[in-house]
Design a protein around this motif. Structure first.
Motif, PDB file in Angstrom:
ATOM      1  N   GLY A   1      -6.339  19.312   5.856  1.00 28.25           N
ATOM      2  CA  GLY A   1      -7.433  18.473   6.339  1.00 28.25           C
ATOM      3  C   GLY A   1      -8.531  18.264   5.313  1.00 28.25           C
ATOM      4  O   GLY A   1      -9.263  17.273   5.380  1.00 28.25           O
ATOM      5  N   MET A   2      -8.633  19.201   4.362  1.00 27.33           N
ATOM      6  CA  MET A   2      -9.721  19.046   3.372  1.00 27.33           C
ATOM      7  C   MET A   2      -9.593  17.740   2.584  1.00 27.33           C
ATOM      8  O   MET A   2     -10.585  17.201   2.110  1.00 27.33           O
ATOM      9  N   VAL A   3      -8.363  17.233   2.473  1.00 27.91           N
ATOM     10  CA  VAL A   3      -8.168  15.982   1.735  1.00 27.91           C
ATOM     11  C   VAL A   3      -8.787  14.822   2.534  1.00 27.91           C
ATOM     12  O   VAL A   3      -9.579  14.033   2.000  1.00 27.91           O
ATOM     13  N   ASN A   4      -8.461  14.750   3.841  1.00 29.10           N
ATOM     14  CA  ASN A   4      -9.018  13.668   4.670  1.00 29.10           C
ATOM     15  C   ASN A   4     -10.539  13.805   4.796  1.00 29.10           C
ATOM     16  O   ASN A   4     -11.265  12.813   4.815  1.00 29.10           O
ATOM     17  N   LYS A   5     -10.972  15.042   4.878  1.00 30.63           N
ATOM     18  CA  LYS A   5     -12.418  15.311   4.942  1.00 30.63           C
ATOM     19  C   LYS A   5     -13.113  14.780   3.689  1.00 30.63           C
ATOM     20  O   LYS A   5     -14.204  14.226   3.744  1.00 30.63           O
TER      21      LYS A   5
ATOM     22  N   LYS B   1     -11.549   4.341  10.163  1.00 33.29           N
ATOM     23  CA  LYS B   1     -10.716   5.218  11.007  1.00 33.29           C
ATOM     24  C   LYS B   1     -10.028   4.413  12.103  1.00 33.29           C
ATOM     25  O   LYS B   1      -8.852   4.604  12.392  1.00 33.29           O
ATOM     26  N   THR B   2     -10.761   3.506  12.710  1.00 30.10           N
ATOM     27  CA  THR B   2     -10.196   2.684  13.789  1.00 30.10           C
ATOM     28  C   THR B   2      -9.067   1.817  13.241  1.00 30.10           C
ATOM     29  O   THR B   2      -7.976   1.766  13.808  1.00 30.10           O
ATOM     30  N   LYS B   3      -9.312   1.173  12.101  1.00 29.70           N
ATOM     31  CA  LYS B   3      -8.282   0.325  11.495  1.00 29.70           C
ATOM     32  C   LYS B   3      -7.051   1.136  11.134  1.00 29.70           C
ATOM     33  O   LYS B   3      -5.926   0.667  11.225  1.00 29.70           O
ATOM     34  N   ALA B   4      -7.258   2.385  10.715  1.00 27.82           N
ATOM     35  CA  ALA B   4      -6.142   3.248  10.319  1.00 27.82           C
ATOM     36  C   ALA B   4      -5.415   3.827  11.535  1.00 27.82           C
ATOM     37  O   ALA B   4      -4.379   4.468  11.393  1.00 27.82           O
ATOM     38  N   GLY B   5      -5.971   3.622  12.731  1.00 30.65           N
ATOM     39  CA  GLY B   5      -5.365   4.178  13.941  1.00 30.65           C
ATOM     40  C   GLY B   5      -5.473   5.694  13.995  1.00 30.65           C
ATOM     41  O   GLY B   5      -4.616   6.375  14.559  1.00 30.65           O
ATOM     42  N   VAL B   6      -6.531   6.221  13.395  1.00 33.63           N
ATOM     43  CA  VAL B   6      -6.720   7.682  13.360  1.00 33.63           C
ATOM     44  C   VAL B   6      -7.770   8.054  14.405  1.00 33.63           C
ATOM     45  O   VAL B   6      -8.900   7.575  14.357  1.00 33.63           O
TER      46      VAL B   6
ATOM     47  N   SER C   1     -10.449  21.662   7.641  1.00 32.02           N
ATOM     48  CA  SER C   1     -10.000  21.851   6.255  1.00 32.02           C
ATOM     49  C   SER C   1      -8.692  22.614   6.147  1.00 32.02           C
ATOM     50  O   SER C   1      -7.837  22.301   5.331  1.00 32.02           O
ATOM     51  N   ASN C   2      -8.547  23.666   6.970  1.00 31.02           N
ATOM     52  CA  ASN C   2      -7.402  24.574   6.828  1.00 31.02           C
ATOM     53  C   ASN C   2      -6.199  24.195   7.671  1.00 31.02           C
ATOM     54  O   ASN C   2      -5.250  24.954   7.733  1.00 31.02           O
ATOM     55  N   GLU C   3      -6.273  23.064   8.360  1.00 30.98           N
ATOM     56  CA  GLU C   3      -5.128  22.651   9.169  1.00 30.98           C
ATOM     57  C   GLU C   3      -4.331  21.590   8.446  1.00 30.98           C
ATOM     58  O   GLU C   3      -4.891  20.795   7.694  1.00 30.98           O
ATOM     59  N   SER C   4      -3.014  21.569   8.685  1.00 31.14           N
ATOM     60  CA  SER C   4      -2.167  20.562   8.045  1.00 31.14           C
ATOM     61  C   SER C   4      -2.102  19.311   8.904  1.00 31.14           C
ATOM     62  O   SER C   4      -2.003  19.404  10.131  1.00 31.14           O
ATOM     63  N   TYR C   5      -2.163  18.170   8.269  1.00 31.84           N
ATOM     64  CA  TYR C   5      -2.030  16.876   8.948  1.00 31.84           C
ATOM     65  C   TYR C   5      -0.915  16.109   8.253  1.00 31.84           C
ATOM     66  O   TYR C   5      -0.614  16.357   7.075  1.00 31.84           O
ATOM     67  N   SER C   6      -0.337  15.156   8.989  1.00 31.82           N
ATOM     68  CA  SER C   6       0.713  14.325   8.390  1.00 31.82           C
ATOM     69  C   SER C   6       0.143  13.541   7.195  1.00 31.82           C
ATOM     70  O   SER C   6      -0.987  13.027   7.261  1.00 31.82           O
ATOM     71  N   ASP C   7       0.930  13.410   6.147  1.00 31.57           N
ATOM     72  CA  ASP C   7       0.506  12.607   4.986  1.00 31.57           C
ATOM     73  C   ASP C   7       0.188  11.163   5.403  1.00 31.57           C
ATOM     74  O   ASP C   7      -0.642  10.506   4.772  1.00 31.57           O
ATOM     75  N   ASP C   8       0.863  10.689   6.475  1.00 29.91           N
ATOM     76  CA  ASP C   8       0.628   9.307   6.926  1.00 29.91           C
ATOM     77  C   ASP C   8      -0.849   9.048   7.198  1.00 29.91           C
ATOM     78  O   ASP C   8      -1.347   7.950   6.958  1.00 29.91           O
ATOM     79  N   ILE C   9      -1.519  10.062   7.723  1.00 29.76           N
ATOM     80  CA  ILE C   9      -2.947   9.889   8.057  1.00 29.76           C
ATOM     81  C   ILE C   9      -3.723   9.544   6.789  1.00 29.76           C
ATOM     82  O   ILE C   9      -4.507   8.599   6.756  1.00 29.76           O
TER      83      ILE C   9
ATOM     84  N   TYR D   1      -2.561   8.332   3.888  1.00 32.41           N
ATOM     85  CA  TYR D   1      -2.165   7.011   3.373  1.00 32.41           C
ATOM     86  C   TYR D   1      -2.783   5.891   4.216  1.00 32.41           C
ATOM     87  O   TYR D   1      -3.250   4.881   3.679  1.00 32.41           O
ATOM     88  N   ASN D   2      -2.785   6.076   5.552  1.00 36.64           N
ATOM     89  CA  ASN D   2      -3.352   5.027   6.413  1.00 36.64           C
ATOM     90  C   ASN D   2      -4.848   4.885   6.189  1.00 36.64           C
ATOM     91  O   ASN D   2      -5.389   3.775   6.211  1.00 36.64           O
TER      92      ASN D   2
END
Ligand code: HEM
Length: 186
Positions: A3-7, A26-31, A38-46, A48-49
């Motif tokens: 999550g630190m990357v998206n953050k 965020k809305t356009k990305a559908g997130v 930070s310490n949780e894993s999220y899909s790479d798609d998030i 990229y979107n």
């Protein structure tokens, strides 16, 4: 990715364009994640979107967003959040680059499920080297360019980065020629 990357993407956008633009992206990305952990894993798609949506909303090519994000990552995320790790990795740009292949093994101690990139340096001269970048993730070469530019600023060392072999054009992996000038005396 962690999550630190998206953050960090969020921080960069909010810093330059404000909260309202970030919400739009965020809305356009559908997130619909309210707060990235930070310490949780999220899909790479998030990730990229988010980059794709930022490109549309800000009307800037995605490559440019990724270059800016690379600089932001070094100058804000890494330096402010992990200053110890960064300063332990080298006192000059060439020293840092030579230590880069081992860098994420230290990061893995903090983020055990890290799927880090791999780096290798060859063709050293006293003003340049070739940086080989391997990743299972597509399209992140501009991010690496931004990272190098950020390191150049961090070490106050003018740097030029050129993609000389591109995975996107069929090469085995991306190869960058990194050239630097002498850093000013401290
Ligand atoms: C202390 C500083 C740093 C931390 C904490 C860190 C951490 C991370 C994390 C969490 C990811 C996402 C991968 C995942 O979650 O599986 C990542 C990816 C990445 N990092 Fe680092 N990193 C740092 C510094 C650097 C530096 C200095 C470079 C290069 C100059 C770099 C290059 C990359 C690249 C290119 C990726 C994209 C992933 C890929 O190519 O597959 N990082 N890093």
């Amino acid at each position: 990715m962690y999550g630190m990357v998206n953050k960090a993407v969020e921080e960069m956008v909010v810093l330059h364009h404000g909260e309202a633009v970030w919400e739009q992206i965020k809305t356009k990305a559908g997130v619909d994640v309210e707060v990235f952990m930070s310490n949780e894993s999220y899909s790479d798609d998030i990730t990229y979107n988010l980059v794709g949506a930022a490109s549309e909303v800000l009307k800037v090519p995605a490559e440019q967003i990724l270059i800016g994000f690379g600089e932001h990552w070094v100058l804000h995320t890494a330096q402010e959040g992990y200053g110890g790790l960064m300063s332990a990795a080298g006192k000059s740009l060439p020293e840092f680059l030579q230590n880069l292949p081992d860098f994420h093994s230290r990061v893995s101690m903090i983020f055990p499920h890290l799927q880090p990139p791999r780096f290798r340096c060859t063709d050293y001269t006293d003003r340049s080297l070739k940086l080989h970048y391997y990743s299972h993730r597509p399209g992140l070469a501009p991010f690496v360019v931004g990272l190098m530019q950020g390191l150049g600023k961090m070490f106050r060392t003018p740097v030029t980065v050129r993609l000389v072999e591109a995975k996107a054009s069929g090469a085995d992996h991306d190869v960058f020629e990194v050239t630097w000038q002498a850093a000013p005396a401290p």
